[in-house]
Enzyme design. Structure first.
Site, PDB file in Angstrom:
ATOM      1  N   LYS A  14       0.816  -1.214   0.000  1.00 21.66           N
ATOM      2  CA  LYS A  14       0.000   0.000   0.000  1.00 21.66           C
ATOM      3  C   LYS A  14       0.852   1.268   0.000  1.00 21.66           C
ATOM      4  CE  LYS A  14      -4.306  -1.948   1.347  1.00 21.66           C
ATOM      5  NZ  LYS A  14      -4.094  -3.294   1.898  1.00 21.66           N
TER       6      LYS A  14
HETATM    7  C1  LIG Z   1      -4.733  -4.356   1.447  1.00 24.50           C
HETATM    8  C2  LIG Z   1      -4.008  -5.633   1.399  1.00 24.50           C
HETATM    9  C3  LIG Z   1      -4.426  -6.673   0.558  1.00 24.50           C
HETATM   10  C4  LIG Z   1      -5.681  -6.603  -0.265  1.00 24.50           C
HETATM   11  O1  LIG Z   1      -5.590  -5.659  -1.313  1.00 24.50           O
HETATM   12  P1  LIG Z   1      -6.915  -5.131  -2.018  1.00 24.50           P
HETATM   13  O2  LIG Z   1      -6.466  -4.116  -2.987  1.00 24.50           O
HETATM   14  O3  LIG Z   1      -7.765  -4.559  -0.931  1.00 24.50           O
HETATM   15  O4  LIG Z   1      -7.582  -6.313  -2.650  1.00 24.50           O
HETATM   16  C5  LIG Z   1      -3.659  -7.825   0.509  1.00 24.50           C
HETATM   17  N1  LIG Z   1      -2.544  -7.956   1.268  1.00 24.50           N
HETATM   18  C6  LIG Z   1      -2.128  -6.978   2.081  1.00 24.50           C
HETATM   19  C7  LIG Z   1      -0.901  -7.205   2.903  1.00 24.50           C
HETATM   20  C8  LIG Z   1      -2.821  -5.784   2.169  1.00 24.50           C
HETATM   21  O5  LIG Z   1      -2.383  -4.816   2.986  1.00 24.50           O
END
Ligand SMILES: *Cc1c(COP(=O)(O)O)cnc(C)c1O
Length: 418
Positions: A104
């Protein structure tokens, strides 16, 4: 060619330029912004020399108003994103080397810079519901951006110790709120706060994957992975709110040679069932080891269904459900076979790959690795016997001062903070 405009998935309101979609977060009718058209990826994408050049190549048609995209991307992505081969055509794109150790950081850091560019002296409060990783990436990415306040909501008791620590570290202009409820409650509160904005209120925006400003930069790394791979491949996405998958499908629509997608889910698998023909999911989330994927009602399904017909989506994306038991087994198997240490989210994707191979699917497969194993030391140690070494910035968190308030899952309680 003019830049794409953005319309609500629910059809209300006019088409707006990127700046407005970015600053609004959510469309006025409660829908999510989707582009009216997808600019074609320029032919020279595969020869871009580095990520900054690739960033400019991928995003320039989307964001012609940003003067130096290459520099912006370089500044945002000041960490490595290696593509690691595990053999047998399986590759792991490690997206977790940023400041808060999850993928993220890529979207949040780039988006923070796009927002600083777009604000032009205006002020905004960013509301972010987080299942663990969004909040810290957003708080970190936006720290120091003038005119921005951040309010983070996370499910009390629903995130790991390390994740909580990362969320509640005291940061200028950031308020962390532990909500007595689930991630879906947090998400519902954020949506309600948007829906009930009063005219004189401060501008509200979002920084999770309901904001299109997160998804545009997320197209970059799938492109980066295929550029390094040098041939078409299957993209495997450990999924929760489906933002990552949506961005990757947008990159494919722009012309990236992806041969197919695998959406790898934990027990929160309403999307997998949807792909098998069921109605869109509406169930509550259940807690799992891969907690950042504990989403009962994935927001971005609305976006996927506006970009693709249900039939096309079901043909393009294959879904797999992986239980916690299978997740731990996958961590153990991959470690035994290759020495690679995966976090539980990445392991959900690696187990999905094992099944695709068992089903006879060949060709390169890239799993988007979403979190650093050191964020989940207990699960990693249980599965592999290895305690992942924590990067120094994680160790430093232990000493940092914290600030957090606990609130009930009610809009009135949240409104006091915005
Ligand atoms: C947010 C997140 C996901 C999921 O991603 P999306 O875009 O919400 O499908 C998967 N793994 C981790 C570690 C995350 O922080």
């Amino acid at each position: 060619m003019p830049a794409p405009l953005y319309v609500s998935t629910r059809g209300g309101g006019d088409a707006v330029p990127f700046r407005e979609a970015l600053l609004d977060g959510l469309a006025p009718d409660g829908g999510l912004y989707v582009p009216t058209e997808i600019p074609v990826l320029p032919d020279d994408w595969a020869s871009a020399s580095d990520r900054a050049a690739l960033g400019a190549t991928v995003l320039s048609a989307w964001l012609p108003e940003v003067t130096d995209l290459g520099a912006l991307v370089e500044d945002a992505l000041s960490f490595p994103i290696p593509l690691v081969s595990l053999g047998d055509g399986v590759h792991v794109l490690e997206l977790f080397h940023g400041p808060t150790l999850s993928f993220k950081d890529v979207g949040a850091r780039t988006m923070a810079r796009l927002m600083a560019d777009a604000l032009q002296g205006e002020e905004v409060t960013i509301l972010a519901a987080t299942s663990g990783d969004t909040g810290s990436a957003v708080a970190d990415g936006f720290a120091g951006v003038p005119g921005v306040r951040v309010v983070l909501l996370y499910p009390k008791g629903g995130v790991s110790d390390v994740q909580e620590r990362q969320l509640i570290v005291a940061r200028d202009g950031v308020q962390a709120l532990a909500v007595e409820g689930t991630f879906d409650d947090c998400q519902r509160l954020v949506k309600a706060a948007f829906a009930e904005r009063a005219p004189g209120d401060r501008r509200l925006s979002s920084a999770n994957s309901i904001n299109i400003g997160r998804l545009l930069p997320q197209m970059l790394y799938t492109t980066w992975a295929l550029r390094q791979l040098g041939e078409p491949g299957t993209v495997v996405v450990p999924s929760g709110n489906l933002g990552n998958l949506t961005a990757a499908t947008m990159a494919m629509r722009a012309g990236l040679p992806v041969t197919g997608f695998v959406a790898a889910h934990n027990a929160n698998d309403g999307f997998v069932r949807f792909l098998d023909g069921a109605d869109a999911p509406a169930s509550a989330s259940v807690p799992t080891l891969s907690n950042a994927m504990d989403v009962g009602v994935p927001s971005n399904l609305e976006r996927l269904r506006s970009l693709f017909s249900d039939a096309d989506l079901r043909a393009l994306v294959h879904g797999e459900t992986v239980t916690d038991h299978e997740t731990l087994a996958a961590m153990r198997r991959v470690h035994d076979e290759t020495g690679y240490v995966a976090d539980p989210h990445t392991a959900v994707g690696l187990e999905a790959i094992r099944r695709r191979r068992a089903d006879g699917v060949s060709g390169p497969m890239v799993v988007l690795s979403t979190a650093h194993p050191a964020k989940f030391p207990d699960a990693v140690a249980e599965a592999t016997g290895v305690t992942p070494s924590a990067p120094p910035r994680l160790a430093r968190l232990r000493e940092a001062p914290t600030a957090v308030d606990t609130i009930p899952a009610e809009l009135d309680a949240l409104r006091r903070y915005i």
